[in-house]
Write a protein that holds these residues in place. Structure first.
Motif, PDB file in Angstrom:
ATOM      1  N   ARG A 189      35.228 -74.083  51.901  1.00 30.49           N
ATOM      2  CA  ARG A 189      34.498 -73.676  49.996  1.00 30.49           C
ATOM      3  C   ARG A 189      35.752 -73.187  50.270  1.00 30.49           C
ATOM      4  O   ARG A 189      36.073 -72.132  50.197  1.00 30.49           O
ATOM      5  N   TRP A 190      35.481 -72.013  49.033  1.00 30.29           N
ATOM      6  CA  TRP A 190      36.571 -71.970  47.259  1.00 30.29           C
ATOM      7  C   TRP A 190      35.878 -70.907  46.772  1.00 30.29           C
ATOM      8  O   TRP A 190      35.255 -71.471  45.655  1.00 30.29           O
ATOM      9  N   LYS A 191      35.588 -69.881  47.622  1.00 32.92           N
ATOM     10  CA  LYS A 191      34.802 -68.886  46.980  1.00 32.92           C
ATOM     11  C   LYS A 191      36.275 -68.478  45.624  1.00 32.92           C
ATOM     12  O   LYS A 191      36.531 -67.160  45.935  1.00 32.92           O
ATOM     13  N   HIS A 192      35.966 -68.393  45.059  1.00 34.35           N
ATOM     14  CA  HIS A 192      37.476 -68.499  43.654  1.00 34.35           C
ATOM     15  C   HIS A 192      36.759 -67.275  42.432  1.00 34.35           C
ATOM     16  O   HIS A 192      35.541 -67.209  42.628  1.00 34.35           O
ATOM     17  N   PRO A 193      37.479 -66.085  42.367  1.00 33.68           N
ATOM     18  CA  PRO A 193      37.476 -65.063  42.323  1.00 33.68           C
ATOM     19  C   PRO A 193      37.103 -65.328  40.948  1.00 33.68           C
ATOM     20  O   PRO A 193      36.112 -64.468  39.730  1.00 33.68           O
ATOM     21  N   GLU A 194      37.388 -66.362  40.330  1.00 30.92           N
ATOM     22  CA  GLU A 194      36.963 -66.471  38.712  1.00 30.92           C
ATOM     23  C   GLU A 194      36.306 -67.674  38.190  1.00 30.92           C
ATOM     24  O   GLU A 194      35.579 -67.917  37.180  1.00 30.92           O
ATOM     25  N   LEU A 195      36.594 -68.582  38.629  1.00 29.32           N
ATOM     26  CA  LEU A 195      36.113 -70.031  38.892  1.00 29.32           C
ATOM     27  C   LEU A 195      34.462 -69.726  39.777  1.00 29.32           C
ATOM     28  O   LEU A 195      33.731 -71.273  39.365  1.00 29.32           O
ATOM     29  N   GLY A 196      34.399 -69.214  40.798  1.00 30.16           N
ATOM     30  CA  GLY A 196      33.433 -69.301  41.728  1.00 30.16           C
ATOM     31  C   GLY A 196      33.150 -70.242  43.012  1.00 30.16           C
ATOM     32  O   GLY A 196      34.272 -70.658  42.775  1.00 30.16           O
ATOM     33  N   MET A 197      32.294 -71.034  43.446  1.00 32.10           N
ATOM     34  CA  MET A 197      32.501 -71.299  44.833  1.00 32.10           C
ATOM     35  C   MET A 197      32.717 -72.952  43.823  1.00 32.10           C
ATOM     36  O   MET A 197      32.417 -73.626  43.013  1.00 32.10           O
ATOM     37  N   ILE A 198      33.777 -72.918  44.504  1.00 32.31           N
ATOM     38  CA  ILE A 198      34.454 -74.757  44.092  1.00 32.31           C
ATOM     39  C   ILE A 198      34.277 -75.656  45.802  1.00 32.31           C
ATOM     40  O   ILE A 198      34.302 -75.349  46.496  1.00 32.31           O
ATOM     41  N   PRO A 199      33.418 -76.858  45.230  1.00 30.30           N
ATOM     42  CA  PRO A 199      33.164 -77.619  46.872  1.00 30.30           C
ATOM     43  C   PRO A 199      34.237 -78.333  46.978  1.00 30.30           C
ATOM     44  O   PRO A 199      35.786 -78.427  46.186  1.00 30.30           O
ATOM     45  N   PRO A 200      34.685 -78.721  48.179  1.00 31.40           N
ATOM     46  CA  PRO A 200      35.879 -78.941  48.725  1.00 31.40           C
ATOM     47  C   PRO A 200      36.389 -80.279  48.109  1.00 31.40           C
ATOM     48  O   PRO A 200      37.703 -80.647  47.855  1.00 31.40           O
ATOM     49  N   GLY A 201      35.382 -81.514  47.655  1.00 30.32           N
ATOM     50  CA  GLY A 201      35.575 -82.167  46.627  1.00 30.32           C
ATOM     51  C   GLY A 201      36.535 -82.028  45.677  1.00 30.32           C
ATOM     52  O   GLY A 201      37.337 -82.759  44.796  1.00 30.32           O
ATOM     53  N   ASP A 202      36.201 -80.837  44.882  1.00 26.54           N
ATOM     54  CA  ASP A 202      37.797 -81.027  43.765  1.00 26.54           C
ATOM     55  C   ASP A 202      38.560 -80.172  44.175  1.00 26.54           C
ATOM     56  O   ASP A 202      39.807 -80.238  43.440  1.00 26.54           O
ATOM     57  N   PHE A 203      39.462 -80.258  45.180  1.00 22.65           N
ATOM     58  CA  PHE A 203      40.157 -79.701  45.409  1.00 22.65           C
ATOM     59  C   PHE A 203      41.234 -79.696  46.674  1.00 22.65           C
ATOM     60  O   PHE A 203      42.388 -80.378  46.691  1.00 22.65           O
TER      61      PHE A 203
END
Ligand code: C2E
Ligand code: CA
Ligand code: CA
Length: 567
Positions: free
Chosen positions: A344-358
């Motif tokens: 998972r990507w805990k993006h400082p501005e975009l919040g939690m991003i699921p792997p399917g998105d990146f």
């Protein structure tokens, strides 16, 4: 060449230069093709321009002149409503002046001294044609197979149209053939060429009805810059009908992406977006037309943002690894057997991003190995940390992307992780999706085979979603089958789906490997899988993917079960 088109009523060109030699040379180059008039300085030029304004097709303008220089002539012409339409080619020896002249609205420039006569004639004729909005025909600018423009000329032309005729509202249309290389391979080169020629013919027929230009950009990619059409589906159908007529036995599918005209968006970008839209159709069976939308633009901007943020994210440890347990359901109660590491990507501005998105994004941009190596290292470290803390080893599976396999250091990197953390090869399992096997078969088989020889266990992920034949499957190096989630989804309600699960179980038995069922959410699904002799289950029924601290609770519970069975 271009000038071969001898004009019945010659167009009128005004040549403005203070030096006689320049006027003479240009005169020589152009006199066979155009009617010429001359001026020696800016003031005389303006007089002639006013006098001949209705007849002038082009002004060739020196910049440095006494009395009144070329810049003043440029701004005079461009400030006048009636003169604006006359294109100006600037004659100059200095680079800086060129740029300023183009900014002031010059259509093109020619550098002094005048050497390449062909080039000068070509540019003069092109500028005149463009300003008149007419098409020009010349062999050099065409693709021989389809007689459409080649890429360079097409974009140059499109840029001029964008510059001089913004009011035309031209849409960018990209069209290509699905799996063109297989069409070629399965039939013949001549067959493929014939298809391309037929498409080219139909595009030219279409352009005879609508204002526009077209190019075969490369292989099977056609770009069309045309006045906005009301119904692109009808246009696509029109081309599709033509290719359907080529052969009864060969099925050829066209797909089309459209980027509607937008003020201030240059042709090259319009076509980038049309192509992006067209590429989205890949693997879509319902529709073969995609119009670039606001959503896609937002998505593209987001993708760009994520790509830019990747390195910093690794440095700042914004990626976190979650763990989802796999349970052995043939035990009673089911026993924690291993886990899958999911990023998972805990993006400082975009919040939690699921792997399917990146993940797919980084895969297509070749950046995925940065992310994957990070996850592998983290998972290996975690296995060792849990072993330390709980005195038991929880094997963890990590995901391998199809592109990771092309990394020459793959085996070395993974082996180093095993060594550094004092692990057994069997503790870090590798998941490779079935479709990766079918996409680039031989290299992948070699590489996965090598990993396996080193002692790693391979789990074939999403099994049943690809198109492997039984033949291929038995040749694949693998230790575990992970059944695709879609099989599980409907087993409760659909007997056919349950038959498929049983079929996968049979294949696994034949291969002598255990099966993991993924995406198990209900008690009923669990029961059916148990009856089908499935060994391992992963899914929300047991647990969602968890951060390591949460996952530890599952380990503690497992230890209690062990203690209970021993007591
Ligand atoms: P996958 O490898 O097939 O992973 C299983 C996905 O199913 C995970 O989604 C998981 O959260 C989800 N899942 C598990 N149990 C259930 C369930 O009961 N119901 C439903 N509806 N879903 C369930 P997630 O974490 O969003 O990952 C999606 C995909 O992203 C993964 O599919 C994998 O292909 C990829 N991925 C995740 N982490 C990595 C990574 O570190 N590297 C690479 N290359 N790919 C990764
Ligand atoms: Ca997986
Ligand atoms: Ca999977």
């Amino acid at each position: 060449m271009i000038q071969s088109k001898h004009i019945k009523s010659p167009q009128l060109v005004l040549i403005v230069d203070d030096q006689e030699i320049n006027r003479d040379v240009l005169g020589m180059i152009l006199e066979d093709y155009y009617d010429l008039i001359y001026a020696c300085d800016g003031q005389e030029a303006i007089q002639k321009i006013e006098e001949y304004q209705d007849k002038l097709s082009l002004i060739m303008l020196d910049l440095m002149m006494p009395v009144m220089d070329g810049f003043q002539v440029l701004s005079h012409v461009h400030e006048s409503e009636s003169l604006q339409r006359i294109p100006i080619i600037v004659l100059t020896a200095e680079k800086d002046a060129e740029l300023r002249a183009l900014q002031m609205g010059a259509a093109d420039f020619i550098t002094k001294p005048f050497d390449m006569h062909e080039v000068i004639r070509a540019r003069v004729s092109r500028i005149i044609e463009l300003s008149e909005g007419r098409r020009l025909i010349s062999a050099a600018e065409h693709d021989k197979l389809t007689m459409l423009y080649n890429r360079n000329f097409f974009f140059e032309y499109a840029n001029r149209i964008h510059l001089y005729h913004p009011e035309w509202h031209m849409d960018a249309v990209v069209m290509n053939i699905e799996q063109f290389h297989t069409v070629n391979e399965l039939n013949s080169r001549e067959f493929g060429d014939n298809v391309l020629r037929i498409i080219g013919n139909e595009i030219r027929a279409f352009l005879a009805e609508t204002e526009g230009i077209a190019s075969r950009i490369e292989a099977d990619r056609f770009d069309i810059f045309c006045k906005a059409q009301k119904d692109y589906q009808a246009l696509l159908d029109r081309f599709q009908r033509k290719v359907d007529g080529v052969s009864e036995n060969v099925s050829i599918r066209l797909r089309m992406g459209v980027m509607p005209w937008q003020e201030d968006v240059k042709p090259i970008l319009l076509f980038d977006r049309a192509r992006a839209a067209c590429n989205m159709i890949r693997g879509e069976y319902k529709s073969h037309l995609m119009i670039y939308s606001e959503d896609m633009r937002v998505r593209e901007l987001l993708n760009q943002r994520l790509l830019n943020d990747l390195r910093q994210a690794v440095q700042e440890k914004q990626f976190v690894v979650f763990y989802q347990p796999k349970y052995n359901i043939q035990c009673n109660p089911p026993r924690l057997s291993s886990a899958e590491a999911l990023i998972r990507w805990k993006h400082p501005e975009l919040g939690m991003i699921p792997p399917g998105d990146f993940i797919p994004l980084f895969e297509s941009n070749g950046q995925i190995s940065i992310v994957d190596n990070y996850v592998w290292a983290e998972a290996a470290r975690q296995i060792a940390a849990w072993r330390e803390k709980f005195g038991m080893v929880i094997p963890v599976s990590v995901n391998l992307s199809r592109v990771d396999v092309f990394d020459p250091n793959l085996v070395q990197n993974l082996t180093a992780l095993i060594r550094e953390n004092g692990l057994d090869y069997k503790n870090l399992k590798l998941e490779v999706t079935e479709s990766a096997y079918t996409d680039n078969a031989s290299q992948l088989l070699d590489e996965v085979g090598r990993l396996r020889e080193n002692g790693f266990e391979i789990e074939m992920d999403d099994f049943g979603s690809g198109y492997s034949s039984l033949n291929m499957i038995s040749a694949m190096p693998l230790d575990v089958l992970k059944m695709d989630m879609k099989f599980i989804k409907n087993i409760e309600h659909n007997a056919k789906d349950f038959r498929l699960v049983e079929l996968v179980m049979d294949i696994a038995k034949y291969l002598k490997v255990p099966v993991v069922a993924e995406g198990v959410e209900t008690e009923n699904q669990l029961r059916l899988l148990k009856e089908a002799d499935c060994d391992l289950v992963q899914g929300y029924y047991f647990s969602r993917p968890l951060p390591p601290e949460e996952f530890e609770k599952l380990i503690i519970r497992e230890k209690e079960i062990i203690r209970g069975t021993q007591a």
